[in-house]
Scaffold this motif. Structure first.
Motif, PDB file in Angstrom:
ATOM      1  N   ARG A 152      81.999 -71.551 136.266  1.00 58.38           N
ATOM      2  CA  ARG A 152      81.124 -72.618 136.030  1.00 58.38           C
ATOM      3  C   ARG A 152      81.304 -73.334 134.789  1.00 58.38           C
TER       4      ARG A 152
ATOM      5  N   PRO B 258      80.642 -75.450 131.378  1.00 54.49           N
ATOM      6  CA  PRO B 258      79.440 -75.273 130.341  1.00 54.49           C
ATOM      7  C   PRO B 258      78.441 -76.701 130.448  1.00 54.49           C
TER       8      PRO B 258
ATOM      9  N   THR C 279      77.326 -80.376 132.920  1.00 55.56           N
ATOM     10  CA  THR C 279      77.081 -80.910 134.182  1.00 55.56           C
ATOM     11  C   THR C 279      77.554 -82.369 134.657  1.00 55.56           C
ATOM     12  N   ASP C 280      77.302 -82.892 135.816  1.00 61.13           N
ATOM     13  CA  ASP C 280      77.899 -84.248 136.021  1.00 61.13           C
ATOM     14  C   ASP C 280      76.491 -85.079 135.755  1.00 61.13           C
TER      15      ASP C 280
ATOM     16  N   ARG D 136      74.230 -81.970 138.302  1.00 60.74           N
ATOM     17  CA  ARG D 136      74.467 -80.853 139.217  1.00 60.74           C
ATOM     18  C   ARG D 136      75.848 -79.918 138.332  1.00 60.74           C
ATOM     19  N   ALA D 137      75.632 -78.834 138.688  1.00 57.84           N
ATOM     20  CA  ALA D 137      76.710 -77.753 138.043  1.00 57.84           C
ATOM     21  C   ALA D 137      78.138 -78.336 138.631  1.00 57.84           C
TER      22      ALA D 137
ATOM     23  N   PHE E  12      82.065 -76.825 139.057  1.00 56.89           N
ATOM     24  CA  PHE E  12      82.785 -75.422 138.963  1.00 56.89           C
ATOM     25  C   PHE E  12      84.273 -75.750 138.695  1.00 56.89           C
TER      26      PHE E  12
END
Length: 135
Positions: A119, A121, A123-124, A128-129, A131
């Motif tokens: 994952r 560090p 987000t978009d 959202r996370a 990966f």
């Protein structure tokens, strides 16, 4: 021309349309399985007893659909699938559901240990996370 007979005759038969008769198609699949040598179907037969949910009619129909309703080809593919699954996972995990908590449970730690997936560090833009997958 004379009609084909013998072992080649069944491979020349047109596939049965699944949309018209799924019960007949499943019966034909089981009939074709019964014609295969025991050493090819042993893992499948064990699965029928040990994990019947893994060899449900719905899953067998998927094999038939893949082979365009040809029960002979689907039976061979289904038998090979279970033989391969037994060879790959062994009898202790072969008949568990194919999930990360079932047959794949021993694969989770190596995936994390070798950082196959991480994952990130950040987000978009939608929060959202993200990966990262390393082959």
């Amino acid at each position: 021309a004379a009609a084909a007979t013998g072992p080649q005759a069944s491979s020349m038969m047109p596939p049965l349309p699944l949309s018209t008769s799924p019960i007949t198609a499943l019966s034909l699949l089981e009939f074709e399985m019964s014609k295969l040598p025991t050493h090819l179907t042993a893992a499948y037969r064990r699965a029928q007893v040990q994990c019947p949910q893994e060899v449900s009619d719905e899953r067998k129909v998927a094999f038939l659909e893949h082979d365009n309703g040809n029960a002979e080809l689907a039976a061979r593919r289904l038998a090979k699938y279970w033989k391969f699954r037994l060879d790959l996972f062994g009898s202790d995990r072969c008949f568990l559901p194919m999930t990360l908590t079932g047959a794949m449970k021993d694969e989770v730690t190596p995936m994390l240990k070798y950082r196959v997936m991480q994952r990130m560090p950040v987000t978009d833009t939608a929060g959202r996370a993200l990966f990262f997958f390393c082959p």
